[in-house]
Design a protein around this motif. Structure first.
Motif, mmCIF file in Angstrom:
data_model
loop_
_atom_site.group_PDB
_atom_site.id
_atom_site.type_symbol
_atom_site.label_atom_id
_atom_site.label_comp_id
_atom_site.label_asym_id
_atom_site.label_seq_id
_atom_site.Cartn_x
_atom_site.Cartn_y
_atom_site.Cartn_z
ATOM 1 N N VAL A 134 32.397 100.444 30.637
ATOM 2 C CA VAL A 134 33.236 100.659 31.810
ATOM 3 C C VAL A 134 34.475 101.468 31.422
ATOM 4 O O VAL A 134 35.218 101.084 30.523
ATOM 5 C CB VAL A 134 33.660 99.314 32.446
ATOM 6 N N GLY A 135 34.681 102.570 32.107
ATOM 7 C CA GLY A 135 35.872 103.374 31.876
ATOM 8 C C GLY A 135 37.030 102.872 32.721
ATOM 9 O O GLY A 135 36.853 102.546 33.896
ATOM 10 N N VAL A 136 38.202 102.790 32.129
ATOM 11 C CA VAL A 136 39.393 102.317 32.834
ATOM 12 C C VAL A 136 40.392 103.462 32.968
ATOM 13 O O VAL A 136 40.844 104.011 31.963
ATOM 14 C CB VAL A 136 40.055 101.129 32.104
ATOM 15 N N ILE A 137 40.723 103.802 34.211
ATOM 16 C CA ILE A 137 41.662 104.884 34.489
ATOM 17 C C ILE A 137 42.857 104.299 35.229
ATOM 18 O O ILE A 137 42.699 103.599 36.233
ATOM 19 C CB ILE A 137 41.019 105.983 35.361
ATOM 20 N N VAL A 138 44.048 104.568 34.731
ATOM 21 C CA VAL A 138 45.276 104.098 35.374
ATOM 22 C C VAL A 138 45.818 105.205 36.274
ATOM 23 O O VAL A 138 45.909 106.365 35.863
ATOM 24 C CB VAL A 138 46.337 103.712 34.323
ATOM 25 N N VAL A 139 46.156 104.820 37.502
ATOM 26 C CA VAL A 139 46.749 105.748 38.466
ATOM 27 C C VAL A 139 48.183 105.296 38.727
ATOM 28 O O VAL A 139 48.405 104.228 39.308
ATOM 29 C CB VAL A 139 45.954 105.768 39.783
ATOM 30 N N PHE A 140 49.143 106.084 38.288
ATOM 31 C CA PHE A 140 50.541 105.718 38.454
ATOM 32 C C PHE A 140 51.021 106.082 39.857
ATOM 33 O O PHE A 140 50.919 107.248 40.266
ATOM 34 C CB PHE A 140 51.416 106.447 37.435
ATOM 35 N N PRO A 141 51.565 105.113 40.622
ATOM 36 C CA PRO A 141 52.179 105.450 41.918
ATOM 37 C C PRO A 141 53.357 106.397 41.718
ATOM 38 O O PRO A 141 53.879 106.534 40.602
ATOM 39 C CB PRO A 141 52.641 104.080 42.448
ATOM 40 N N PRO A 142 53.804 107.054 42.784
ATOM 41 C CA PRO A 142 54.942 107.969 42.650
ATOM 42 C C PRO A 142 56.142 107.273 42.006
ATOM 43 O O PRO A 142 56.517 106.167 42.392
ATOM 44 C CB PRO A 142 55.255 108.358 44.102
ATOM 45 N N GLY A 143 56.723 107.918 41.024
ATOM 46 C CA GLY A 143 57.913 107.393 40.382
ATOM 47 C C GLY A 143 57.690 106.212 39.454
ATOM 48 O O GLY A 143 58.643 105.669 38.900
ATOM 49 N N ARG A 197 48.191 104.522 27.532
ATOM 50 C CA ARG A 197 47.490 104.606 26.253
ATOM 51 C C ARG A 197 46.406 103.539 26.123
ATOM 52 O O ARG A 197 45.412 103.737 25.421
ATOM 53 C CB ARG A 197 48.483 104.493 25.102
ATOM 54 N N ALA A 198 46.591 102.391 26.781
ATOM 55 C CA ALA A 198 45.599 101.319 26.703
ATOM 56 C C ALA A 198 44.319 101.677 27.449
ATOM 57 O O ALA A 198 43.243 101.173 27.125
ATOM 58 C CB ALA A 198 46.183 100.025 27.271
ATOM 59 N N ALA A 199 44.416 102.565 28.439
ATOM 60 C CA ALA A 199 43.266 102.945 29.256
ATOM 61 C C ALA A 199 42.547 104.158 28.667
ATOM 62 O O ALA A 199 42.987 104.755 27.691
ATOM 63 C CB ALA A 199 43.739 103.253 30.672
ATOM 64 N N HIS A 200 41.414 104.499 29.295
ATOM 65 C CA HIS A 200 40.676 105.695 28.878
ATOM 66 C C HIS A 200 41.355 106.971 29.378
ATOM 67 O O HIS A 200 41.143 108.055 28.825
ATOM 68 C CB HIS A 200 39.245 105.656 29.412
ATOM 69 N N GLY A 201 42.108 106.847 30.474
ATOM 70 C CA GLY A 201 42.767 108.013 31.041
ATOM 71 C C GLY A 201 43.840 107.583 32.011
ATOM 72 O O GLY A 201 43.948 106.411 32.376
ATOM 73 N N ARG A 202 44.649 108.541 32.436
ATOM 74 C CA ARG A 202 45.742 108.254 33.360
ATOM 75 C C ARG A 202 46.064 109.501 34.162
ATOM 76 O O ARG A 202 45.856 110.625 33.684
ATOM 77 C CB ARG A 202 46.978 107.804 32.587
ATOM 78 N N PHE A 203 46.562 109.321 35.360
ATOM 79 C CA PHE A 203 47.114 110.429 36.132
ATOM 80 C C PHE A 203 48.043 109.870 37.199
ATOM 81 O O PHE A 203 48.099 108.654 37.422
ATOM 82 C CB PHE A 203 46.011 111.316 36.738
ATOM 83 N N PHE A 204 48.774 110.747 37.852
ATOM 84 C CA PHE A 204 49.770 110.340 38.836
ATOM 85 C C PHE A 204 49.229 110.504 40.252
ATOM 86 O O PHE A 204 48.549 111.490 40.559
ATOM 87 C CB PHE A 204 51.053 111.154 38.675
ATOM 88 N N LEU A 205 49.545 109.536 41.080
ATOM 89 C CA LEU A 205 49.214 109.596 42.504
ATOM 90 C C LEU A 205 50.283 110.422 43.199
ATOM 91 O O LEU A 205 51.455 110.032 43.233
ATOM 92 C CB LEU A 205 49.162 108.183 43.077
#
Length: 210
Positions: free
Chosen positions: A156-165, A173-181
């Protein structure tokens, strides 16, 4: 001979930290709070992905009737217009005291939502049935849960989506990937001003959210 370069379809489960998202949106104005979480999440998917579920974790507001009315309208509209699963925690009353003057006052702290999100991700990862997790939050407290998911079900891939701000480098870093909403995605993912509900009910966007 040609080969199909398209990746296989991926089932995606989304877990939304309601108060973290709220505090990310709030500086941009209340007009974005009437948010269709399902439409928003679909806009985050890649072409080969399909949305399996969306869970929204929040808590009922206490001691503010006007805010309670707005929240009830919003949660009712979400339930009537989308398939989002709403998971409610609670607010716990706490007493604060000024060390300088001794004055006391009452505050409320959200409880249970973070634990509920962590448990849901871990339980779902163990059961299987989807390929990716989208965690919409910038709270570093979820690092332990993300690492547990990766350990218990490495597929299972875990992607973190950061809310604005909102941002947490350690969570990213703990997840497989990240990006901003982006706020533009939120702007384009609003519920209709009037949402028909069951038994002739209608949920109306609060005037202060217009």
């Amino acid at each position: 001979m040609t080969h199909n370069q398209n990746p296989k379809s991926e089932a995606v489960a989304a877990y939304i930290d309601g108060f973290n998202l709220y505090h990310g949106i709030r500086p941009y104005g209340r007009r974005y709070l009437w948010l269709d979480l399902e439409a928003m999440t679909r806009r985050l998917l890649r072409p080969h992905q399909r949305l399996a579920s969306v869970r929204y974790f929040t808590a009922p507001i206490r001691n503010d009737p006007a805010a309670q009315t707005r929240q009830n309208a919003y949660l009712g509209a979400l339930q009537a217009h989308t398939s989002v699963d709403i998971v409610l925690g609670r607010f716990q009353e706490r007493r604060r005291q000024c060390h300088a003057c001794g004055a006391t006052w009452r505050t409320y702290e959200e409880k249970e939502s973070d634990v509920a999100i962590a448990l849901a991700m871990i339980e779902d990862a163990v059961r299987g049935g989807f390929d990716k997790i989208l965690l919409v939050s910038g709270d570093s407290d979820f690092c332990v849960a993300v690492r547990a998911v990766r350990r218990l079900n490495p597929a299972v891939g875990v992607i973190v989506v950061f809310p604005p701000g909102r941002r947490s480098d350690v969570l990213g870093r703990a997840a497989h990937g990240r990006f901003f909403l982006g706020i533009d995605t939120i702007r384009r993912s609003q519920l209709p001003p009037l949402v028909p509900g069951p038994a002739g009910l209608t949920y109306t966007r609060p005037k202060s959210w217009s």
